[in-house]
Design an enzyme around this catalytic site. Structure first.
Site, PDB file in Angstrom:
ATOM      1  N   ASN A 169       0.855  -1.182   0.000  1.00  7.08           N
ATOM      2  CA  ASN A 169       0.000   0.000   0.000  1.00  7.08           C
ATOM      3  C   ASN A 169       0.889   1.228   0.000  1.00  7.08           C
ATOM      4  O   ASN A 169       1.358   1.692   1.039  1.00  7.08           O
ATOM      5  CB  ASN A 169      -0.906   0.008   1.236  1.00  7.08           C
ATOM      6  CG  ASN A 169      -1.937  -1.089   1.161  1.00  7.08           C
ATOM      7  OD1 ASN A 169      -2.927  -0.974   0.442  1.00  7.08           O
ATOM      8  ND2 ASN A 169      -1.671  -2.186   1.869  1.00  7.08           N
ATOM      9  N   GLU A 170       1.141   1.710  -1.202  1.00  4.29           N
ATOM     10  CA  GLU A 170       2.072   2.824  -1.379  1.00  4.29           C
ATOM     11  C   GLU A 170       1.382   4.144  -1.026  1.00  4.29           C
ATOM     12  O   GLU A 170       0.148   4.179  -0.863  1.00  4.29           O
ATOM     13  CB  GLU A 170       2.554   2.859  -2.835  1.00  4.29           C
ATOM     14  CG  GLU A 170       3.347   1.629  -3.263  1.00  4.29           C
ATOM     15  CD  GLU A 170       4.753   1.552  -2.651  1.00  4.29           C
ATOM     16  OE1 GLU A 170       5.040   2.280  -1.676  1.00  4.29           O
ATOM     17  OE2 GLU A 170       5.564   0.748  -3.142  1.00  4.29           O
ATOM     18  N   PRO A 171       2.167   5.246  -0.889  1.00  2.00           N
ATOM     19  CA  PRO A 171       1.565   6.545  -0.609  1.00  2.00           C
ATOM     20  C   PRO A 171       0.392   6.837  -1.553  1.00  2.00           C
ATOM     21  O   PRO A 171       0.467   6.573  -2.754  1.00  2.00           O
ATOM     22  CB  PRO A 171       2.720   7.515  -0.857  1.00  2.00           C
ATOM     23  CG  PRO A 171       3.920   6.720  -0.513  1.00  2.00           C
ATOM     24  CD  PRO A 171       3.627   5.318  -0.947  1.00  2.00           C
ATOM     25  N   THR A 188      10.341   2.114  -3.684  1.00  2.00           N
ATOM     26  CA  THR A 188      10.180   0.679  -3.414  1.00  2.00           C
ATOM     27  C   THR A 188      10.921  -0.141  -4.468  1.00  2.00           C
ATOM     28  O   THR A 188      11.593  -1.136  -4.155  1.00  2.00           O
ATOM     29  CB  THR A 188       8.679   0.318  -3.427  1.00  2.00           C
ATOM     30  OG1 THR A 188       8.037   1.084  -2.411  1.00  2.00           O
ATOM     31  CG2 THR A 188       8.454  -1.153  -3.192  1.00  2.00           C
TER      32      THR A 188
END
Ligand code: F6R
Length: 637
Positions: A169-171, A188
């Site tokens: 769950n990236e920014p 990442t």
């Protein structure tokens, strides 16, 4: 050992956490922390089993949970811990990604856990990296539904990415997001690049459990090890809840613990500036740390700090202990002054009461351990130069071959040179054939790895000759733990330790220099350092070790904080250029080296910037204005 994280926290840390919005515990050692987490999981599995219930675990991959899995495997093998009642759901998988690919999370989980325990294979759930794009959406809905039908996650293990991601769950991830596919953040992908042998090979997309899926877990434990996680850990624990740092959503969870090692905790207010949080017990190092911080804050040199400066910034009891700022400032100034020496091997015939190194013996035997070829000159090229010039018997020991970091293009270049000089040369022909036919992710053949090792050895020798070291003082230990042909290394083994111990015993050094790197417990630097520490434990009763001092330098990424420095060696502008030239000899590591990380500066630039910055910091504290300083901390074994 106390296996209860909550009790561990209660034993000493609750009172200091007023800036923190997530419960956290800090351990000196990530291995001990991992064992405690594994025991919490085991206790849950047993409790559920005694109630004849399934235990639903959410699991993570990456470097952080490796030791937790190892301890669980140990408990299964040695203590009969059964996983028959366990159902697992992994957080994520790259997409597209085949199971057989050694970089897949499917492969990781089987290698580190599932292949070694008695879990029922049908109870293992990992997002499927091979499904048809059109089916991904339904797959994700079904994944969440399956977790729900199993009764929800009893325990979720997490790591944290430098973007603040949990799972992938990236920014930008929404608080209510469910399992879905997601584009990976650039940072990442940079962090994953070494494992994939270059960023171009890192997938751009993954399937991840959503934030909503994760936060429904009844218990969440997040692991973070190493300095490179410190900044994001602070954001998640002390910052606002924001989609920019998805792990900050965990502030809303009522049963979540962050388990940290010292490196990862370093930016937390209670660790970084404890005097702002509570009355402190002042030892020498904490006092210096506080004064350096204060001097920075007030933009004044140490000798100009006043009683008011100390009193207004949480250090009034420090002042009471030292009577006045005047007294304290002089003590601290002298302490810093005494760390500076142009004689890293000690100054013969000089009074050494206040010098970092003793004067005798005047000619010391010195070992510089370098995890990879090149770390030596990058981190302490100026100091090596001085040690050699001042007549010490300096030995450089490259602990690993570093072969994995040589690109195929570089290797083909050298093989072609050989072939051109010696037409039809069978070895060169076979190397070129093997390199040209290599498939993506394929491991290099032994002969190619050997060629890559030779390239690094010859570069090293060029650099050490330039610094005036005789070839016989340059040693290539080729520790076996490194020789997997892949970025994933083996654990430190007896053979590695034997090599290290035999080498130290042969040289009988008065000084040892080694690289201290807090990036992650599984990084090559850390394993190399552990190989030294374990060897020192074994050798410390030997008579020659009684007369040996160990100095730690840091790698291409970090530098010691000023208060941690015990010895710092100035470099003149000419020496800076000499060091730069020595680094240049490591040509295969120039221009977009495979393991550059997210710092686009070449290694010589990082080294120069870092050494200049240390000099500037000393100068800002009121000490002499040097062009550059290399810094060391002493290790007491
Ligand atoms: C892994 C995962 C990621 C990692 C994170 C930290 O399943 O979902 O969130 O936990 O990227 O990775 P390491 O532990 O390798 O630093």
């Amino acid at each position: 050992m106390n296996f209860d994280l909550i009790k561990h926290a209660a034993a000493g840390q609750f009172e200091d956490t007023r800036f923190e919005k997530i419960h956290n515990v800090v351990f000196k050692d990530s291995l001990k922390a991992s064992k405690i987490v594994a025991h919490e999981i085991a206790a849950l599995i047993k409790e559920k089993s005694s109630q004849k219930k399934n235990c639903i675990l959410g699991l993570a991959t990456g470097s952080s949970p490796i030791d937790v899995y190892e301890e669980l495997v140990r408990m299964h093998k040695e203590e009969g811990l059964s996983f028959k009642n366990v159902i697992t759901f992994n957080l994520d998988e790259y997409y597209p990604m085949g199971k057989e690919n050694t970089q897949s999370y499917w492969y990781f989980m089987h290698e580190h856990l599932f292949n070694h325990i008695d879990i029922i294979p049908e109870n293992i759930n990992i997002p499927n990296g091979t499904i048809h794009p059109e089916d991904v959406k339904q797959f994700c809905i079904d994944y969440d539904m399956k977790i729900k039908e199993a009764g929800g996650l009893d325990f979720q293990l997490l790591g944290i990415g430098r973007t603040g991601h949990i799972g992938f769950n990236e920014p930008g991830s929404h608080y209510n997001s469910g399992t879905r596919n997601i584009t990976l953040d650039h940072i990442t992908r940079v962090d994953a690049a070494p494992a994939f042998l270059g960023i171009d090979n890192v997938p751009r997309v993954a399937i991840t459990m959503g934030i909503s899926t994760i936060r429904k877990a009844k218990r969440i434990v997040l692991l973070a090890w190493g300095l490179n996680k410190a900044a994001v850990v602070k954001e998640a624990i002390e910052g606002d809840i924001t989609s920019e740092i998805p792990s900050s959503y965990l502030q809303n969870h009522n049963n979540c613990t962050f388990v940290l090692d010292e490196g990862a905790s370093q930016e937390l207010i209670r660790v970084k500036t404890p005097w702002l949080v509570k009355p402190c017990k002042w030892d020498e190092e904490l006092t210096l740390k506080a004064a350096v911080w204060l001097s920075n804050l007030k933009q004044k040199s140490i000798l100009k700090l006043t009683d008011t400066d100390y009193n207004n910034n949480g250090m009034s009891n420090l002042l009471v202990e030292n009577k006045s700022a005047y007294n304290l400032n002089i003590i601290l100034f002298n302490k810093l002054q005494h760390t500076i020496t142009g004689w890293p091997g000690g100054k013969p015939n000089a009074d050494d009461t206040n010098r970092p190194e003793r004067k005798d013996p005047a000619r010391k035997r010195v070992i510089v351990f370098s995890p990879h070829p090149g770390d030596d000159v990058i981190s302490m090229g100026g100091t090596i130069d001085r040690l050699v010039e001042q007549g010490h018997d300096v030995h450089i020991a490259y602990q690993t071959s570093g072969n994995i970091a040589v690109s195929d293009v570089e290797a083909i270049k050298f093989a072609e040179v050989v072939l051109e000089l010696n037409q039809g040369n069978p070895a060169a022909t076979s190397l070129i054939k093997s390199l040209n036919s290599k498939k993506e992710y394929e491991i290099d053949t032994l002969e190619v790895r050997n060629l890559k090792s030779v390239i690094r050895r010859k570069e090293s020798i060029a650099a050490t000759r330039y610094l005036g070291l005789p070839d016989e003082n340059v040693h290539f230990l080729n520790l076996p733990f490194y020789e997997t042909g892949t970025p994933t290394k083996n654990k430190l083994g007896d053979e590695d330790l034997k090599i290290m111990q035999a080498f130290i015993s042969k040289i009988k050094p008065h000084q040892i220099y080694a690289s201290e790197d807090l990036a992650s417990p599984h990084s090559t630097h850390k394993v190399c350092l552990n190989s030294l520490f374990d060897s020192l434990k074994k050798l410390k009763e030997e008579s020659f070790m009684k007369d040996c001092r160990v100095w730690l330098y840091r790698g291409a990424w970090y530098e010691w904080n000023i208060h941690e420095i015990v010895m710092t060696v100035p470099m003149s502008p000419d020496q800076i250029l000499k060091k730069r030239q020595a680094i240049f000899y490591h040509q295969s590591q120039k221009d977009g080296a495979l393991f550059q990380g997210d710092d686009s500066r070449e290694f010589w630039m990082r080294a120069e910037d870092r050494n200049r910055e240390t000099a500037e910091k000393y100068n800002a504290l009121g000490l002499a204005d040097y062009a550059a300083l290399e810094a060391f901390r002493r290790y007491d074994f």
